[in-house]
Motif scaffolding. Structure first.
Motif, mmCIF file in Angstrom:
data_model
loop_
_atom_site.group_PDB
_atom_site.id
_atom_site.type_symbol
_atom_site.label_atom_id
_atom_site.label_comp_id
_atom_site.label_asym_id
_atom_site.label_seq_id
_atom_site.Cartn_x
_atom_site.Cartn_y
_atom_site.Cartn_z
ATOM 1 N N VAL A 26 0.828 -1.207 0.000
ATOM 2 C CA VAL A 26 0.000 0.000 0.000
ATOM 3 C C VAL A 26 0.863 1.258 0.000
ATOM 4 O O VAL A 26 2.021 1.221 0.428
ATOM 5 N N ALA A 27 0.276 2.343 -0.502
ATOM 6 C CA ALA A 27 0.938 3.646 -0.453
ATOM 7 C C ALA A 27 -0.095 4.692 -0.093
ATOM 8 O O ALA A 27 -1.231 4.629 -0.568
ATOM 9 N N SER A 28 0.310 5.650 0.745
ATOM 10 C CA SER A 28 -0.666 6.617 1.261
ATOM 11 C C SER A 28 -0.810 7.844 0.360
ATOM 12 O O SER A 28 -1.669 8.676 0.598
ATOM 13 N N ASN A 29 0.037 7.967 -0.662
ATOM 14 C CA ASN A 29 -0.203 9.028 -1.651
ATOM 15 C C ASN A 29 0.436 8.658 -2.987
ATOM 16 O O ASN A 29 1.176 7.675 -3.101
ATOM 17 N N GLY A 30 0.124 9.469 -4.005
ATOM 18 C CA GLY A 30 0.542 9.167 -5.367
ATOM 19 C C GLY A 30 2.053 9.125 -5.527
ATOM 20 O O GLY A 30 2.594 8.268 -6.241
ATOM 21 N N ILE A 31 2.751 10.039 -4.872
ATOM 22 C CA ILE A 31 4.202 10.134 -5.054
ATOM 23 C C ILE A 31 4.897 8.877 -4.514
ATOM 24 O O ILE A 31 5.731 8.261 -5.190
ATOM 25 N N ILE A 32 4.467 8.478 -3.287
ATOM 26 C CA ILE A 32 5.047 7.255 -2.712
ATOM 27 C C ILE A 32 4.705 6.058 -3.602
ATOM 28 O O ILE A 32 5.547 5.196 -3.878
ATOM 29 N N GLY A 33 3.449 6.032 -4.084
ATOM 30 C CA GLY A 33 2.995 4.930 -4.920
ATOM 31 C C GLY A 33 3.840 4.787 -6.171
ATOM 32 O O GLY A 33 4.273 3.680 -6.523
ATOM 33 N N ASP A 48 -6.552 5.367 -6.073
ATOM 34 C CA ASP A 48 -7.680 6.266 -5.824
ATOM 35 C C ASP A 48 -7.585 7.390 -6.855
ATOM 36 O O ASP A 48 -6.510 7.646 -7.410
ATOM 37 N N LEU A 49 -8.707 8.055 -7.125
ATOM 38 C CA LEU A 49 -8.694 9.106 -8.142
ATOM 39 C C LEU A 49 -8.387 10.468 -7.522
ATOM 40 O O LEU A 49 -7.517 11.195 -7.972
ATOM 41 N N VAL A 59 -0.898 9.578 -11.337
ATOM 42 C CA VAL A 59 -0.296 8.267 -11.067
ATOM 43 C C VAL A 59 -0.269 7.451 -12.349
ATOM 44 O O VAL A 59 0.742 6.856 -12.722
ATOM 45 N N LEU A 60 -1.397 7.460 -13.069
ATOM 46 C CA LEU A 60 -1.512 6.687 -14.302
ATOM 47 C C LEU A 60 -0.409 7.090 -15.286
ATOM 48 O O LEU A 60 0.284 6.242 -15.855
ATOM 49 N N LYS A 61 -0.240 8.407 -15.449
ATOM 50 C CA LYS A 61 0.755 8.891 -16.430
ATOM 51 C C LYS A 61 2.164 8.481 -16.022
ATOM 52 O O LYS A 61 2.953 8.032 -16.857
ATOM 53 N N GLU A 62 2.463 8.618 -14.727
ATOM 54 C CA GLU A 62 3.797 8.256 -14.233
ATOM 55 C C GLU A 62 4.046 6.763 -14.434
ATOM 56 O O GLU A 62 5.116 6.359 -14.897
ATOM 57 N N VAL A 63 3.027 5.958 -14.071
ATOM 58 C CA VAL A 63 3.185 4.502 -14.189
ATOM 59 C C VAL A 63 3.375 4.105 -15.650
ATOM 60 O O VAL A 63 4.211 3.271 -15.970
ATOM 61 N N GLN A 64 2.619 4.775 -16.541
ATOM 62 C CA GLN A 64 2.753 4.467 -17.971
ATOM 63 C C GLN A 64 4.166 4.757 -18.469
ATOM 64 O O GLN A 64 4.675 4.037 -19.324
ATOM 65 N N SER A 65 4.781 5.809 -17.912
ATOM 66 C CA SER A 65 6.142 6.129 -18.369
ATOM 67 C C SER A 65 7.155 5.139 -17.803
ATOM 68 O O SER A 65 8.185 4.890 -18.400
ATOM 69 N N PRO A 68 4.636 0.778 -19.655
ATOM 70 C CA PRO A 68 3.355 0.967 -20.352
ATOM 71 C C PRO A 68 2.432 -0.246 -20.270
ATOM 72 O O PRO A 68 1.242 -0.123 -20.555
ATOM 73 N N HIS A 69 2.969 -1.415 -19.900
ATOM 74 C CA HIS A 69 2.127 -2.612 -19.847
ATOM 75 C C HIS A 69 1.598 -2.918 -18.453
ATOM 76 O O HIS A 69 0.910 -3.909 -18.248
ATOM 77 N N LEU A 70 1.958 -2.099 -17.480
ATOM 78 C CA LEU A 70 1.494 -2.345 -16.104
ATOM 79 C C LEU A 70 0.054 -1.833 -15.960
ATOM 80 O O LEU A 70 -0.207 -0.645 -16.103
ATOM 81 N N PRO A 71 -0.903 -2.767 -15.712
ATOM 82 C CA PRO A 71 -2.309 -2.342 -15.651
ATOM 83 C C PRO A 71 -2.585 -1.440 -14.439
ATOM 84 O O PRO A 71 -2.102 -1.724 -13.341
ATOM 85 N N VAL A 72 -3.365 -0.379 -14.674
ATOM 86 C CA VAL A 72 -3.760 0.522 -13.594
ATOM 87 C C VAL A 72 -5.288 0.508 -13.509
ATOM 88 O O VAL A 72 -5.970 0.692 -14.504
#
Ligand SMILES: [Fe+2]
Length: 501
Positions: A26-33, A48-49, A59-65, A68-72
């Protein structure tokens, strides 16, 4: 699971951990996540949105970079569903609405991991393309359903009449889940009283010992098995049947039934969650309407009591407002005005002279002809009435009646001197009804006119005081044709007066 709400993130994590045996983090915010996503090899990210600092879209954009194949998967409240749609367009794999159910989480994870495996297996280019196309079309279908739900909500929000809401629910739900049979009914006196059906007989159903009884007790939706008795037909079911309860204050007050899918298939989890979204949103809407109606009726009744007390001061105007309302409703019927307009007439009509509360008895009850100054005072009553209703925010149409019922079609009336179509139609209608009742009632200074005399006077005043279309409609009503006329005294015409004051 990235969420600033510790309960939600722990709950989701626990579900995946204990129910499905996944390892979770778990992560308590987007940056940590995002930082954790860089350092670990996760298979799915739930986020969370709405979060401070970095939101779900970030978060989605960061994870995609990063990968790109990691499902969100975006987890969202209903109120932010339109944002969730955008996030899907930006490439999120799925979204889940809060509060979520265990099997929604489980099935989402299973689907995503299954698709991932499929993609891994299909290394050939054409296969890969096929899979992408299929996923795209699934996504497209899901988006379409969401858009449909959005449209339904917008439509429902514009309806204030529960009867129409019931009708809309059945029509929409049957379109959404593609079924041949649908119904909505109220649970009352041991019966399922149908309000709207599609593909079924419009028949009330006794609840006792049916599956309706079971679901009313459990207050949960009920997916019937083949062979169970269909409460509508009392025959064993040969096709899928599902029913959803509508709750007000935790009590089941209505049921939506859907059955017999057009393609012959069973109801899927997707179907159920769509229907539940529709049901939950609508139940809230209906509950609000019912509460609104209670408050509205209480208020209208108090105000009516006030009008009755005003009319009671003057024996000549007793029951005037009730009669005027009845006549005006007859005219509205002929003119085919909307239900909303008729409702405004029903309540606004009873209140149209409420401003007379502010006029001194010496003037209001004066037996002789009024002086100019006294007339000026009387003519304040539409404004006084409007001011009484103004702070009660939910009477905009009724206020039009109260304020404009003495306006004349040629602009010569009061208080604002509006003319023609500027005067709201409901006020133009009330004006004719008011004048007719005033003329056919005995006043301190003259006896009542006969029906024929009053009718002639109204026709004489077309274009000047009255709208021709409204007068024509009046002449077609039971009271206008004399069928419904009240007891009258035949006397010669009295002095010319301002009709309906
Ligand atoms: Fe009036």
């Amino acid at each position: 699971m990235i969420d600033d709400d510790p309960i939600t993130r722990q709950l989701l994590s626990d579900i995946l951990c204990t129910v499905d045996g996944f390892q979770t983090d778990v992560a308590s915010n987007g940056i940590i996540g995002v930082q954790k996503a860089k350092e670990n090899n996760y298979e799915i990210i739930f986020t969370d949105l709405t979060m401070p600092e970095l939101n779900g879209l970030g978060v989605l954009k960061e994870v995609q970079s990063i990968n790109p194949h990691l499902p969100v998967v975006v987890v969202t409240g209903l109120s932010t569903i339109d944002v969730a749609i955008n996030v899907m367009k930006e490439g999120a794999n799925d979204f889940i609405t809060k509060p979520f159910k265990i099997n929604t989480i489980t099935s989402t994870v299973e689907r995503i991991l299954g698709e991932k495996k499929l993609l891994d297996r299909m290394s050939a280019k054409e296969h890969y393309q096929g899979a992408v196309e299929r996923l795209n079309s699934e996504l497209f279908q899901k988006l379409q359903k969401i858009n449909l739900l959005q449209a339904i909500n917008t439509e429902l929000n514009s309806i204030y009449d529960n009867g129409k809401i019931y009708q809309t629910i059945v029509e929409m739900a049957s379109k959404l889940l593609l079924v041949r049979e649908a119904s909505f009914g109220i649970v009352e006196d041991g019966y399922f009283k149908v309000k709207k059906v599609i593909g079924l007989k419009e028949k009330n159903v006794p609840i006792k010992a049916t599956l309706f009884e079971t679901m009313i007790k459990s207050r949960r939706y009920y997916l019937a098995n083949p062979g169970e008795i269909n409460p509508h037909t009392e025959l064993p079911l040969e096709y899928p049947f599902i029913a959803f309860p509508f709750l007000i204050k935790e009590e089941v007050f209505g049921l939506l039934t859907l059955a017999n899918k057009i393609d012959g298939s069973s109801f899927t989890d997707d179907d159920i969650s769509l229907a539940l979204t529709l049901v939950n949103n609508t139940a809230l809407r209906i509950e609000n309407n019912v509460l609104y109606e209670i408050v509205y009726n209480n208020l209208v009744n108090s105000l009516k009591a006030l009008v009755i007390s005003i009319e009671a001061r003057d024996p000549y105007t007793r029951d005037h407002s009730e009669r005027v309302t009845a006549y005006a409703l007859q005219i509205a019927e002929v003119l085919n005005l909307s239900d909303e307009d008729k409702d405004a007439i029903k309540f606004g009509g009873s209140l149209h002279d409420i401003g007379k509360i502010g006029i001194r008895d010496g003037i209001l009850l004066k037996p002789g002809k009024l002086t100019e100054a006294e007339l000026a005072d009387i003519r304040l009553h539409p404004i006084i009435g409007d001011n009484i209703l103004k702070p009660l925010m939910f009477f905009p149409k009724e206020r039009e009646i109260v304020r404009y019922h003495h306006e004349h079609y040629d602009g010569g009336g009061y208080p604002d001197g509006l003319a023609g179509e500027q005067i709201p139609i409901i006020a133009r209608v009330l004006s004719v009804a008011d004048a007719y009742d005033a003329m056919t009632s005995t006043r301190p200074y003259r006896k009542a006119l006969s029906h024929e005399q009053a009718k002639a006077e109204i026709i004489r005043c077309v274009h000047v005081q009255f709208d021709e279309a409204v007068v024509n409609a009046f002449l077609l009503t039971p009271v206008g044709t004399g069928v419904d006329s009240k007891e009258k005294l035949l006397t010669p015409l009295g002095q010319k007066e301002n009709l309906g004051t």
